[in-house]
Each structure stands twice: as C-alpha cells, then as structure tokens.
Enzyme design. Sequence first.
Site, PDB file in Angstrom:
ATOM      1  N   GLU A  66       0.839  -1.198   0.000  1.00 55.20           N
ATOM      2  CA  GLU A  66       0.000   0.000   0.000  1.00 55.20           C
ATOM      3  C   GLU A  66       0.876   1.251   0.000  1.00 55.20           C
ATOM      4  O   GLU A  66       1.891   1.315   0.675  1.00 55.20           O
ATOM      5  CB  GLU A  66      -0.886  -0.007   1.250  1.00 55.20           C
ATOM      6  N   LYS A 132      -9.695   2.499  -2.328  1.00 59.88           N
ATOM      7  CA  LYS A 132      -9.868   1.889  -1.011  1.00 59.88           C
ATOM      8  C   LYS A 132     -11.220   2.285  -0.416  1.00 59.88           C
ATOM      9  O   LYS A 132     -11.532   3.474  -0.263  1.00 59.88           O
ATOM     10  CB  LYS A 132      -8.729   2.337  -0.091  1.00 59.88           C
ATOM     11  N   CYS A 166      -5.527  -2.878   2.650  1.00 58.23           N
ATOM     12  CA  CYS A 166      -5.252  -2.799   4.085  1.00 58.23           C
ATOM     13  C   CYS A 166      -6.486  -2.947   4.975  1.00 58.23           C
ATOM     14  O   CYS A 166      -6.959  -4.045   5.210  1.00 58.23           O
ATOM     15  CB  CYS A 166      -4.496  -1.504   4.384  1.00 58.23           C
TER      16      CYS A 166
END
Length: 282
Positions: A66, A132, A166
């Site tokens: 990331e 995300k 994540c």
Amino acid sequence: MIPLNVQQRSFAGFNFQKDKKMNPTETLSVALIQTDMVWENAPLNRKNLEIKLRKLNGVELAVLPEMFSTGFTMSPAEIAETMEGETISWLKELGRSLNMAICGSLVIRDRESFFNRFVFVFPDGHTATYDKRHTFTLSGEDKVYAKGTEKIIIDYMGWKICPQVCYDLRFPAWSRNLEDYDVLLYVANWPQERISAWDALLKARAIENMSYCIGVNRIGSDGNGYTFNGHSAAFDGLGNQLLGLEDNEESEKVVTLKKFHLHDIREKLKFLQDRDYFTLQV
C-alpha cells in the site's frame, strides 16, 4: 445510500499467452514484494523498487505494498500524483519492458479529491483501478481521502482477481466471494502491534471465500513513527499457507497459483453454493 456496484473488467486485445510454453490460464506466478519505504520520496522508492522488480524472472504479476511510493501519509496535497503522473508512467514502462503486470496502491488526485488508489497495470499498459473503500479512521485517513464505492474484479490471464487495500481486510462482507473470483489480493501498511490480526484475517478470508488470498505488507518504519514487520503471505482456498515472509524480511518471493486447486476444492466441497446473497449499501 449508494448500492454496491460490482464491475467485471476485462481488457480485450491483450494476449499474454505469446511465448509461453504452457497455458497461462492454468497457473499464475505472483511475486510478493515486501519492502521498506523512504518517507514521502517517490523518486527514491521507484528506484529501489525497480531494482527488486528487475531481479524477477518469468513472473506474471508483481504485487507492491500500500502507498508504495510514499508510505502511509496523511498529507496527500503535498505528494499526490495523477493517473498521468510519473509513478503511473513508470509502472507502465517497467511492465512493458519486463512483460509482467504490476500492482499496488498510491496517492492519486482525481478532480478535487484524493484517493488511496489500487492500480493494476497490465503488461501492455492498460490499467484497472480500485479506490480503497474502508479508509482508516484511527489515523484520520477518512478525513483526507475519499472512500471508494466500487468493488472491482480484474480479469487477468483468465484469473479473476479481487483487489483490496489494508483496512478492507477487517470487513468480510465487502470481500465476500459473490463473483466466483479466484484470487483475493490485499496490499497494506499494517503495523507490527496488530500483526496477529493480519495473520489471522488473511487465512480467514481464504477459507470463507474458497479462493487464494495474498497479502503484501511493508517493513521498516514511517514518518509517524509506526513500525511494520511484514508477514506478507499467500494462502490457498482451504487456508493452507503456501508462502510466508519472515519478520522484517526484505524480499521478493514468488508463489505459483494453480487453477485446478480451486476447481478441485469447489467441486468436492461445495461450500460456496450455500453462501448467503445480500445487497450491500455503502
């Protein structure tokens, strides 16, 4: 409320089977790039990553962590790039020269918003992107980055890949395998103090979705003083660990995924046929 928008993306005209001795849809070689990063220094991070990527031989997909070009920064206005910026151009040029796909997330400015955007660059320069969904409130990511609203399935070499970033790992409804994807892929800056959750949840996501699950995390420390110890790993569709990188190990390790494994377990253990279907609001 915005209804879940699931997109199936394929890229016609790209033929990666050229010069391959086996049918590439039967296997997929994936490199997990577990690395340290220089805080908010994209040129130096690109330089260091290129050295690692050029060591790979015959790999079809390389996965970076990331925010691989900067570290997990909450100062996007200072370092954000566009989809026409230097890092995307670098990914495209490198992918073409190495004949491999490369993916990871970076800070992107899109119109008036900033995104923690997962970018998948095909060897021919095409791109697929995922923003995300679950911005990390504990760090204030939700205050400076816009949330994504689309779950994306990427079709690469006949493999259906679901990218996540994540904090998405903590939300199983978002990653639920309603599309019969083959690979669930996480890139992360997951801190050492909560690494046991990372280890457990990667395995759980593989088991519940009967898919390969790969997680690539960073090592080292960032500009906020957080420490990261890696634990990048790959699991098969039954939760067996195929590959694991050790604490603080800086390495590029390769795992080969096999299509017959997924076909075999899904035929013998028809757990996905009993899954719940639902409408997800975001």
